[in-house]
Design a protein around this motif. Structure first.
Motif, mmCIF file in Angstrom:
data_model
loop_
_atom_site.group_PDB
_atom_site.id
_atom_site.type_symbol
_atom_site.label_atom_id
_atom_site.label_comp_id
_atom_site.label_asym_id
_atom_site.label_seq_id
_atom_site.Cartn_x
_atom_site.Cartn_y
_atom_site.Cartn_z
ATOM 1 N N ALA A 275 17.362 5.652 4.222
ATOM 2 C CA ALA A 275 16.926 6.188 5.438
ATOM 3 C C ALA A 275 15.827 7.284 5.130
ATOM 4 C CB ALA A 275 17.978 6.619 6.376
ATOM 5 N N PRO A 276 14.816 7.078 4.488
ATOM 6 C CA PRO A 276 13.768 8.314 4.465
ATOM 7 C C PRO A 276 13.158 8.911 5.694
ATOM 8 C CG PRO A 276 12.726 6.253 3.585
ATOM 9 C CD PRO A 276 14.153 5.911 4.063
ATOM 10 N N GLU A 277 12.965 9.932 5.638
ATOM 11 C CA GLU A 277 12.057 10.555 6.814
ATOM 12 C C GLU A 277 10.505 10.275 6.513
ATOM 13 O OE1 GLU A 277 13.699 14.516 8.158
ATOM 14 O OE2 GLU A 277 14.454 14.289 6.034
ATOM 15 N N LEU A 278 10.248 10.098 5.443
ATOM 16 C CA LEU A 278 8.842 10.142 5.015
ATOM 17 C C LEU A 278 8.810 9.120 3.627
ATOM 18 C CD1 LEU A 278 6.095 11.096 5.406
ATOM 19 C CD2 LEU A 278 6.586 12.749 3.618
ATOM 20 N N VAL A 279 7.658 8.262 3.563
ATOM 21 C CA VAL A 279 7.255 7.568 2.785
ATOM 22 C C VAL A 279 5.796 8.077 2.236
ATOM 23 C CG1 VAL A 279 6.755 5.283 1.438
ATOM 24 C CG2 VAL A 279 8.358 5.481 3.376
ATOM 25 N N PRO B 44 9.028 0.071 8.096
ATOM 26 C CA PRO B 44 8.793 -0.080 9.419
ATOM 27 C C PRO B 44 9.362 1.029 10.181
ATOM 28 C CG PRO B 44 10.390 -2.134 9.028
ATOM 29 C CD PRO B 44 9.703 -1.389 7.634
ATOM 30 N N GLY B 45 8.891 1.790 11.069
ATOM 31 C CA GLY B 45 9.500 2.851 11.761
ATOM 32 C C GLY B 45 9.501 4.267 10.991
ATOM 33 N N VAL B 46 9.113 4.430 9.777
ATOM 34 C CA VAL B 46 8.978 5.411 8.783
ATOM 35 C C VAL B 46 7.749 6.061 8.824
ATOM 36 C CG1 VAL B 46 9.700 6.367 6.496
ATOM 37 C CG2 VAL B 46 11.020 4.495 7.777
ATOM 38 N N PRO B 47 7.163 7.068 9.003
ATOM 39 C CA PRO B 47 5.783 7.635 8.613
ATOM 40 C C PRO B 47 5.597 7.610 7.283
ATOM 41 C CG PRO B 47 7.309 9.163 9.928
ATOM 42 C CD PRO B 47 8.147 8.146 9.737
ATOM 43 N N SER B 48 4.462 6.886 6.886
ATOM 44 C CA SER B 48 3.840 6.965 5.532
ATOM 45 C C SER B 48 2.680 7.803 5.309
ATOM 46 C CB SER B 48 3.502 5.478 5.093
ATOM 47 O OG SER B 48 4.659 4.694 5.219
ATOM 48 N N ALA B 49 2.963 8.728 4.421
ATOM 49 C CA ALA B 49 1.607 9.758 4.034
ATOM 50 C C ALA B 49 0.944 8.987 2.960
ATOM 51 C CB ALA B 49 2.203 10.971 3.562
ATOM 52 N N LEU B 50 -0.261 8.735 3.260
ATOM 53 C CA LEU B 50 -1.332 8.197 2.044
ATOM 54 C C LEU B 50 -1.993 9.359 1.285
ATOM 55 C CD1 LEU B 50 -3.003 5.252 4.249
ATOM 56 C CD2 LEU B 50 -1.074 5.005 2.373
ATOM 57 N N VAL B 51 -1.662 9.569 -0.142
ATOM 58 C CA VAL B 51 -2.005 10.781 -0.628
ATOM 59 C C VAL B 51 -3.014 10.462 -2.007
ATOM 60 C CG1 VAL B 51 -0.001 11.904 -0.017
ATOM 61 C CG2 VAL B 51 -0.045 10.887 -2.086
ATOM 62 N N SER B 52 -3.638 11.098 -2.222
ATOM 63 C CA SER B 52 -4.641 11.285 -3.724
ATOM 64 C C SER B 52 -3.850 11.170 -4.747
ATOM 65 C CB SER B 52 -5.644 12.219 -3.484
ATOM 66 O OG SER B 52 -6.312 12.433 -4.890
ATOM 67 N N GLY B 53 -3.823 10.014 -5.594
ATOM 68 C CA GLY B 53 -2.880 9.769 -6.619
ATOM 69 C C GLY B 53 -3.370 10.716 -7.772
ATOM 70 N N ARG B 54 -4.725 11.097 -7.710
ATOM 71 C CA ARG B 54 -5.195 11.961 -8.781
ATOM 72 C C ARG B 54 -4.825 13.403 -8.602
ATOM 73 N NH1 ARG B 54 -10.179 14.825 -8.067
ATOM 74 N NH2 ARG B 54 -11.086 16.041 -9.941
ATOM 75 N N HIS B 55 -4.698 13.874 -7.460
ATOM 76 C CA HIS B 55 -4.092 15.138 -7.079
ATOM 77 C C HIS B 55 -2.532 15.233 -7.054
ATOM 78 C CE1 HIS B 55 -8.367 15.186 -5.455
ATOM 79 N NE2 HIS B 55 -8.361 16.563 -5.735
ATOM 80 N N LEU B 56 -1.848 14.259 -6.923
ATOM 81 C CA LEU B 56 -0.465 14.248 -7.256
ATOM 82 C C LEU B 56 -0.149 13.924 -8.550
ATOM 83 C CD1 LEU B 56 2.271 14.109 -5.965
ATOM 84 C CD2 LEU B 56 1.942 11.523 -5.798
#
Length: 238
Positions: free
Chosen positions: A181-185, A204-216
């Motif tokens: 039950a994550p709050e974020l993906v 479904p129903g879980v906010p997903s943050a698309l991030v820069s893999g290079r910066h991560l």
């Protein structure tokens, strides 16, 4: 000195600081833009004959990105290697400083000083959000314990739900991921290129943050802008 880098983030660090010593890099070394050095194949399977043909005085590797067999083969051929393996932001900053000193750099370059400042006071996060952080799918692979990317996210207010797993990159089923039950993906664009159309639909129903893999995941000059950029991306989930 002649240096071959098999680590994209270290390639960028050397190219921006002592470009005259860098003679070879992998096909995945995409930064800085316009990098003009000999290419020696991939990080996992470099062409060691091409590496040796460049007569390097030093080859840069990472314990996670590169294979022990290649490091051993280079040593057996009489080539000095330097292996990095940061698992936290402070370790990354320390190892970068040590590498540049070994390359004869007098004093810290501007980008490293900027990275130290950026991580000394990263954006103040909201209360930690429990998250799953896939880095691959088919099969699903997520960040587990003791990873550099996990430490980056922790410092930005993301609590990795698999950080206590015995493996560094566990392979849970999708049902197991959803059961937490994550709050974020958190979905980076490398090594697997997650997009708005490929990844969020699995949660479904879980906010997903698309991030820069290079910066991560890269530890190099990108560290200077990583806190602000990632914080902004984490604050705008799809």
């Amino acid at each position: 000195m002649r240096v071959v880098s098999l680590v994209p983030s270290l390639t960028e660090a050397v190219a921006l600081t002592r470009p005259e010593v860098l003679v070879g890099a992998t096909d995945w070394c995409t930064h800085p833009a316009g990098l003009d050095v000999a290419r020696v194949g991939g990080s996992k399977y470099p062409d060691l004959d091409r590496v040796l043909a460049l007569r390097p005085d030093l080859v840069l590797l990472n314990e996670e990105e590169n294979r022990l067999a290649d490091a051993d083969a280079l040593r057996a051929a009489g080539v000095p290697v330097r292996v990095t393996f940061p698992r936290t932001v402070p370790e990354a900053l320390t190892q970068l400083g040590e590498l540049l000193t070994a390359l004869g750099v007098a004093g810290e370059p501007d980008w490293l000083r900027a990275a130290r400042r950026a991580w000394a006071g990263p954006p103040v996060p909201a209360p930690p959000r429990g998250a799953v952080v896939p880095v691959w799918r088919r099969p699903w692979v997520v960040l587990g314990r003791d990873t550099f990317a996990g430490d980056v996210l922790r410092r930005l207010g993301v609590a990795n739900q698999w950080a206590d797993h015995e493996e560094r990159y566990p392979r849970p089923s999708l049902d197991e991921l959803r059961a937490r039950a994550p709050e974020l993906v958190v979905l980076p664009d490398e090594p697997y290129r997650f997009t708005a159309e490929d990844g969020p639909e699995a949660f479904p129903g879980v906010p997903s943050a698309l991030v820069s893999g290079r910066h991560l995941t890269w530890y190099g000059p990108s560290l200077a802008e990583a806190p602000a950029l990632l914080a902004a991306q984490l604050a705008r989930p799809v």
